[in-house]
Design a protein around this motif. Structure first.
Motif, PDB file in Angstrom:
ATOM      1  N   ALA A 315      13.100  -3.918  -2.758  1.00 31.23           N
ATOM      2  CA  ALA A 315      11.865  -3.484  -2.114  1.00 31.23           C
ATOM      3  C   ALA A 315      11.676  -1.979  -2.203  1.00 31.23           C
ATOM      4  O   ALA A 315      10.560  -1.471  -2.050  1.00 31.23           O
ATOM      5  N   ALA A 316      12.754  -1.243  -2.480  1.00 30.19           N
ATOM      6  CA  ALA A 316      12.650   0.218  -2.534  1.00 30.19           C
ATOM      7  C   ALA A 316      11.759   0.682  -3.670  1.00 30.19           C
ATOM      8  O   ALA A 316      11.265   1.813  -3.641  1.00 30.19           O
ATOM      9  N   GLN A 317      11.527  -0.158  -4.670  1.00 29.48           N
ATOM     10  CA  GLN A 317      10.698   0.249  -5.795  1.00 29.48           C
ATOM     11  C   GLN A 317       9.229  -0.114  -5.621  1.00 29.48           C
ATOM     12  O   GLN A 317       8.414   0.156  -6.505  1.00 29.48           O
ATOM     13  N   LEU A 318       8.880  -0.696  -4.474  1.00 32.63           N
ATOM     14  CA  LEU A 318       7.482  -1.017  -4.228  1.00 32.63           C
ATOM     15  C   LEU A 318       6.684   0.250  -3.963  1.00 32.63           C
ATOM     16  O   LEU A 318       7.229   1.255  -3.478  1.00 32.63           O
ATOM     17  N   PRO A 319       5.385   0.256  -4.248  1.00 32.46           N
ATOM     18  CA  PRO A 319       4.544   1.423  -3.946  1.00 32.46           C
ATOM     19  C   PRO A 319       4.543   1.728  -2.450  1.00 32.46           C
ATOM     20  O   PRO A 319       4.737   0.841  -1.613  1.00 32.46           O
ATOM     21  N   THR A 320       4.329   2.994  -2.130  1.00 32.65           N
ATOM     22  CA  THR A 320       4.236   3.428  -0.733  1.00 32.65           C
ATOM     23  C   THR A 320       2.895   4.122  -0.495  1.00 32.65           C
ATOM     24  O   THR A 320       2.292   4.663  -1.430  1.00 32.65           O
ATOM     25  N   VAL A 321       2.435   4.077   0.730  1.00 33.94           N
ATOM     26  CA  VAL A 321       1.162   4.707   1.108  1.00 33.94           C
ATOM     27  C   VAL A 321       1.411   5.763   2.175  1.00 33.94           C
ATOM     28  O   VAL A 321       2.206   5.548   3.093  1.00 33.94           O
ATOM     29  N   SER A 322       0.742   6.909   2.048  1.00 30.97           N
ATOM     30  CA  SER A 322       0.910   7.989   3.013  1.00 30.97           C
ATOM     31  C   SER A 322      -0.410   8.724   3.215  1.00 30.97           C
ATOM     32  O   SER A 322      -1.304   8.674   2.366  1.00 30.97           O
ATOM     33  N   ARG A 323      -0.542   9.387   4.349  1.00 30.92           N
ATOM     34  CA  ARG A 323      -1.720  10.220   4.623  1.00 30.92           C
ATOM     35  C   ARG A 323      -1.443  11.615   4.081  1.00 30.92           C
ATOM     36  O   ARG A 323      -0.426  12.235   4.366  1.00 30.92           O
ATOM     37  N   GLU A 324      -2.356  12.111   3.256  1.00 35.75           N
ATOM     38  CA  GLU A 324      -2.227  13.443   2.659  1.00 35.75           C
ATOM     39  C   GLU A 324      -3.485  14.235   2.996  1.00 35.75           C
ATOM     40  O   GLU A 324      -4.433  14.281   2.223  1.00 35.75           O
ATOM     41  N   GLY A 325      -3.522  14.846   4.204  1.00 34.13           N
ATOM     42  CA  GLY A 325      -4.705  15.590   4.629  1.00 34.13           C
ATOM     43  C   GLY A 325      -5.902  14.664   4.768  1.00 34.13           C
ATOM     44  O   GLY A 325      -5.870  13.684   5.518  1.00 34.13           O
ATOM     45  N   SER A 326      -6.940  14.930   4.014  1.00 33.18           N
ATOM     46  CA  SER A 326      -8.144  14.098   4.063  1.00 33.18           C
ATOM     47  C   SER A 326      -8.095  12.948   3.060  1.00 33.18           C
ATOM     48  O   SER A 326      -9.111  12.266   2.853  1.00 33.18           O
ATOM     49  N   ASP A 327      -6.926  12.745   2.448  1.00 35.39           N
ATOM     50  CA  ASP A 327      -6.761  11.682   1.460  1.00 35.39           C
ATOM     51  C   ASP A 327      -5.749  10.652   1.935  1.00 35.39           C
ATOM     52  O   ASP A 327      -4.866  10.935   2.755  1.00 35.39           O
ATOM     53  N   LEU A 328      -5.884   9.459   1.396  1.00 31.77           N
ATOM     54  CA  LEU A 328      -4.841   8.446   1.498  1.00 31.77           C
ATOM     55  C   LEU A 328      -4.207   8.350   0.110  1.00 31.77           C
ATOM     56  O   LEU A 328      -4.923   8.284  -0.893  1.00 31.77           O
ATOM     57  N   ALA A 329      -2.878   8.383   0.054  1.00 36.03           N
ATOM     58  CA  ALA A 329      -2.182   8.417  -1.244  1.00 36.03           C
ATOM     59  C   ALA A 329      -1.292   7.201  -1.419  1.00 36.03           C
ATOM     60  O   ALA A 329      -0.567   6.809  -0.498  1.00 36.03           O
ATOM     61  N   LEU A 330      -1.359   6.622  -2.599  1.00 32.31           N
ATOM     62  CA  LEU A 330      -0.468   5.525  -2.974  1.00 32.31           C
ATOM     63  C   LEU A 330       0.451   6.033  -4.085  1.00 32.31           C
ATOM     64  O   LEU A 330      -0.028   6.511  -5.121  1.00 32.31           O
ATOM     65  N   THR A 331       1.747   5.958  -3.857  1.00 33.07           N
ATOM     66  CA  THR A 331       2.737   6.457  -4.811  1.00 33.07           C
ATOM     67  C   THR A 331       3.462   5.279  -5.449  1.00 33.07           C
ATOM     68  O   THR A 331       3.951   4.389  -4.751  1.00 33.07           O
ATOM     69  N   TYR A 332       3.520   5.275  -6.781  1.00 41.18           N
ATOM     70  CA  TYR A 332       4.103   4.137  -7.487  1.00 41.18           C
ATOM     71  C   TYR A 332       4.762   4.609  -8.775  1.00 41.18           C
ATOM     72  O   TYR A 332       4.554   5.740  -9.238  1.00 41.18           O
ATOM     73  N   THR A 333       5.559   3.724  -9.375  1.00 41.37           N
ATOM     74  CA  THR A 333       6.205   3.985 -10.655  1.00 41.37           C
ATOM     75  C   THR A 333       5.358   3.414 -11.781  1.00 41.37           C
ATOM     76  O   THR A 333       4.919   2.269 -11.723  1.00 41.37           O
ATOM     77  N   LYS A 334       5.141   4.217 -12.813  1.00 44.53           N
ATOM     78  CA  LYS A 334       4.415   3.774 -13.988  1.00 44.53           C
ATOM     79  C   LYS A 334       5.335   3.834 -15.201  1.00 44.53           C
ATOM     80  O   LYS A 334       6.037   4.824 -15.413  1.00 44.53           O
ATOM     81  N   VAL A 335       5.328   2.780 -16.001  1.00 45.35           N
ATOM     82  CA  VAL A 335       6.118   2.722 -17.230  1.00 45.35           C
ATOM     83  C   VAL A 335       5.212   3.136 -18.382  1.00 45.35           C
ATOM     84  O   VAL A 335       4.292   2.405 -18.751  1.00 45.35           O
ATOM     85  N   THR A 336       5.441   4.299 -18.942  1.00 45.83           N
ATOM     86  CA  THR A 336       4.519   4.833 -19.952  1.00 45.83           C
ATOM     87  C   THR A 336       4.545   4.038 -21.247  1.00 45.83           C
ATOM     88  O   THR A 336       3.578   4.054 -22.008  1.00 45.83           O
ATOM     89  N   THR A 337       5.644   3.337 -21.515  1.00 48.43           N
ATOM     90  CA  THR A 337       5.719   2.541 -22.737  1.00 48.43           C
ATOM     91  C   THR A 337       5.130   1.144 -22.561  1.00 48.43           C
ATOM     92  O   THR A 337       5.020   0.397 -23.539  1.00 48.43           O
TER      93      THR A 337
END
Length: 394
Positions: A315-337
């Motif tokens: 579960a540690a690799q699942l995306p996370t959501v956080s409040r960033e000032g006036s934005d909501l941010a979703l952080t995730y891993t992307k595989v460029t290949t």
């Protein structure tokens, strides 16, 4: 990469010969015999059930069923096998191919349902393991001498026969992120049925035993070569060499440089199947995209997109959501290949209706082919806002 005369297999870095060939060239090359009838029927004894039963013919090549509607072969073949795949005496209609963007693997979907299919080797302990090789490359040809000593054999004629042999995995060769090969040396003192590959063996399979069950560990990709007789690149040849000393290999320069293979002991040429255990995420994302093999709540397609292990809850690799000032941010891993899938951020104010978001993407970190992406979406005064990551395969 520069060569070092003290490293017994440094020439591998210079050139690999793909195993593509016209349908007339077939069969694994054996060390112990050049008899064209050897090892052309299913293995018995301790090698009974070692993979022969999982192989199907695809034109002049081979493929291995690994799911009810998919067989696996080599991408560099294209669709050279045609539109019909024959398995256990039954023809199956090929309807589409799904190519791995990062390796030489290619999955082909059939309209009908396979009654059985090969299990996959999922461990990462291939080194030192006996592997059963099946292919349709050339026969063993004429002797290749180094001075007056036998060094191996040239590739010979094709005979239209499927053949098997064995080898032992020496190590793993990493070509690029998410592109790994199993390396097996063609040793004079190797396995009882010591074998190597040649032109036409592409798409054939390598099997390894686990707990009494033989499982698919690799799909044939390449061998060392071609070799040359001098430092000017004269006398190019491909061969099954158990000692390549005194021959030359080239780099990929322009013009190429030719390096003499040396060493205090024999330098066997190697064969290279694409490593299945390193491609489980991609394989399951195609053959069972909506399934959740590790029961962690993450479907296989998303596991692949996040570079997670589809067989281990994480579960540690699942995306996370956080409040960033006036934005909501979703952080995730992307595989460029992973160019065969699309990443998209969607937003909702009620968890019922979702729409495409237009985030500002920030690359937080880059490690190899993995990027950590922070996707910022303006809240714009909404009383509540939800974000999700959507993965699709066109």
């Amino acid at each position: 990469m520069k060569a070092s005369s003290s490293a017994p297999s440094v020439f591998v870095a210079f050139a690999l010969s793909l195993l593509t060939a016209a349908p007339s060239a077939r069969a694994v090359i054996l060390y112990r015999t050049g008899d064209p009838a050897a090892n052309t029927t299913e293995p018995t004894g301790s090698l009974a059930g070692s993979g022969w039963q999982w192989e199907g013919t695809w034109g002049g090549f081979l493929g291995t069923p690994i799911a009810p509607h998919f067989f696996l072969s080599a991408k560099h073949l294209g669709q050279a096998g045609g539109s019909v795949f024959n398995f256990a005496g039954t023809n199956y209609t090929v309807v589409r191919g799904v190519a791995d963007p990062a390796s030489d693997l290619d999955l082909w979907e059939v309209a009908e349902t396979f009654p059985v299919f090969a299990p996959l080797y999922t461990k990462s302990d291939e080194a030192g393991q006996l592997t059963l090789l099946i292919g349709r490359g050339t026969q063993r040809g004429s002797e290749r001498l180094s001075g007056s000593l036998l060094a191996g054999w040239n590739w010979g004629p094709g005979d239209g026969v499927q053949r098997w042999g064995t080898n032992v995995v020496s190590d793993i060769l990493v070509l690029a992120p998410d592109n790994e090969l199993i390396r097996c040396n063609f040793d004079a003192d190797g396995a009882a049925e010591e074998a190597t590959l040649s032109s036409g063996d592409s798409g054939g399979a390598a099997f390894i035993e686990e707990g009494g069950v033989w499982k698919l560990a690799g799909i044939h990709y390449a061998v060392d070569g071609p070799f040359f007789l001098d430092s000017s690149g004269n006398g190019s040849f491909n061969g099954a060499l158990f000692d390549s000393r005194a021959f030359y290999v080239s780099d990929e320069g322009s013009p190429p440089q030719y390096t003499l293979i040396t060493g205090a002991s024999p330098v066997p040429a190697a064969l290279y199947p694409t490593r299945v255990s390193s491609k489980l995420g991609w394989l399951y994302s195609v053959t069972a995209a909506a399934d959740d093999l590790d029961r962690d709540g993450v479907p296989n397609l998303l596991e692949y997109a996040l570079h997670a292990d589809p067989l281990k809850p994480d579960a540690a690799q699942l995306p996370t959501v956080s409040r960033e000032g006036s934005d909501l941010a979703l952080t995730y891993t992307k595989v460029t290949t992973a160019t065969d899938i699309q990443y998209a951020i969607e937003q909702s104010t009620d968890l019922a209706s979702w729409a495409a978001a237009t985030p500002v993407n920030e690359i937080v970190t880059t490690r190899g082919n993995l990027q950590t992406i922070k996707a910022r979406v303006a809240i714009n005064g909404a009383s509540q806002l939800f974000l999700r990551l959507r993965i699709t395969r066109p």
